[in-house]
Scaffold this active site. Sequence first.
Site, mmCIF file in Angstrom:
data_model
loop_
_atom_site.group_PDB
_atom_site.id
_atom_site.type_symbol
_atom_site.label_atom_id
_atom_site.label_comp_id
_atom_site.label_asym_id
_atom_site.label_seq_id
_atom_site.Cartn_x
_atom_site.Cartn_y
_atom_site.Cartn_z
ATOM 1 N N ASP A 122 10.759 31.775 51.078
ATOM 2 C CA ASP A 122 11.628 30.704 51.138
ATOM 3 C C ASP A 122 11.506 29.789 49.795
ATOM 4 O OD1 ASP A 122 11.731 31.774 53.371
ATOM 5 O OD2 ASP A 122 11.802 29.929 54.590
ATOM 6 N N GLU A 138 -0.129 30.587 59.567
ATOM 7 C CA GLU A 138 1.177 31.479 58.943
ATOM 8 C C GLU A 138 0.593 31.871 57.462
ATOM 9 O OE1 GLU A 138 4.251 28.223 58.764
ATOM 10 O OE2 GLU A 138 5.668 29.988 58.171
HETATM 11 C C1 GLC Z 1 9.539 31.073 57.090
HETATM 12 C C2 GLC Z 1 9.129 32.279 56.116
HETATM 13 C C3 GLC Z 1 10.035 33.489 56.695
HETATM 14 C C4 GLC Z 1 9.835 33.545 57.952
HETATM 15 C C5 GLC Z 1 10.212 32.571 58.848
HETATM 16 C C6 GLC Z 1 9.975 32.505 60.364
HETATM 17 O O1 GLC Z 1 10.868 30.590 56.940
HETATM 18 O O2 GLC Z 1 9.206 31.902 54.784
HETATM 19 O O3 GLC Z 1 9.793 34.723 55.824
HETATM 20 O O4 GLC Z 1 10.737 34.682 58.539
HETATM 21 O O5 GLC Z 1 9.398 31.412 58.503
HETATM 22 O O6 GLC Z 1 8.493 32.827 60.448
#
Ligand code: GLC
Length: 439
Positions: free
Chosen positions: A170, A402
Amino acid sequence: MKEAMLQGAKQVLDNNFQQDGFTIPSKGLYPFQWKWDSGWIAIGLAHYDIERAKTEIRTLLDAQWENGFIPHIIFHNESDTYFPGPDFHKSELHPLSHKKYRSTGMTQPPITGFVLQEMYRIAKDKEDMMNFIKEQIDKVYQNHVYFYTNRDPLDEGLVYIYHNWESGTDNSPIWDDIWDTMNPPKYTFERRDTTHVDLSQRPSKREYDHYLYLIDIAKHHSYDDGKIAEFSPFLVQDPLFNAMLIKSNSALLELYDLIGGNDAKKALLKQWQKKSIANFNDKLYDLELGAYVHYDLRNDRPIRYLSSSSFTPLYSGIPDKKKLEGMVTALIERFGGDDKYLCASFDPTHERFNPRKYWRGPVWINVNWMLYHGLKNYGYPELANRVKSDTLELIQKNGFFEYFDCRKENLDTDSSGYGGDNFSWSAALVIDLLTEENT
Ligand code: GLC
């Protein structure tokens, strides 16, 4: 240790499972179904609850649009813990969007093809899994048709993304060069992510203005791909995204071989694959940096930085021997110092590197999983095993976060796990790594 970690990982997935037949990435922070998360999650689930793995994918593919598009988030439920939600995205603007599920109007890396193949590899009852694959595979194929028909304006076999959220990475520093070309309005909105996670680990308000503005432009054109290709200030050929498409093309080809027939689909897949791999190598490989980089289609220039995305083509078998050697050198020299865990999401030697901020430096488990398999398949077992043991050590020391600080000596905090806790794909892929043969 292994048994406790496995149990912990299953617990995370079980707790994140929802009655509607999908698994949220993380409680509070991400309360819906995300496209590529579902794929990674299904790989983990397949090891101990094959029916739920199938349900995860079935639910995802059920939300496919009439034109083959699969959205990045499917808003199965009403939740006000997330911004921007369905009322901002307004997927209904697109005439072929799903009539039942509200979603975003953007997508995410196309991993579902190789996820089906992984599920087949893991499943004990091959016949049963093959029946499931027969039932679902054409939807994934249609998704590839969508990409090659609508997202490849120069007919290069390289598809574009029009939003940083489509990349999966992102807030990568890669996008900073594009933000420099834009001047979005200042939006007034209430962020929800920072009520769950410390702001120092998340994108800034100004970055969010860019994210929202790109969606507004796409909405202005009712999410029409041709118009987006013409007008979006963000139009990028991303090496991770395209490497996933190529890997999934191969997976579909192999699965159709097992199924038999389907000659016309196989012929088209082969045609795309040939063009995609050739142009991927010609256009996205950076000889000086020794790995693949992003290409800014809007401004017609490569974006010359190394990130963990630069190495994901290893997983798809894209580089030849010469490129491979350049990549291994770049990986070891820039990312692989003894004081670091592999693999930082952005070049640790670069001034834009930030070890705590999301995709600007931290280690992500899904990318490590791809690197591990890629390096192993290319005959680098030692480096592959280092990626694997770094991954397991990060989880063991910190939990199923995460993302993780890549510095072994992290003096900033007493934990190196950041972002959402009990994060589903971290748990799912650890199950896969722990369960594979010879572990
Ligand atoms: C964040 C990450 C993305 C992922 C999402 C949900 O936005 O950057 O890659 O899919 O979280 O986990």
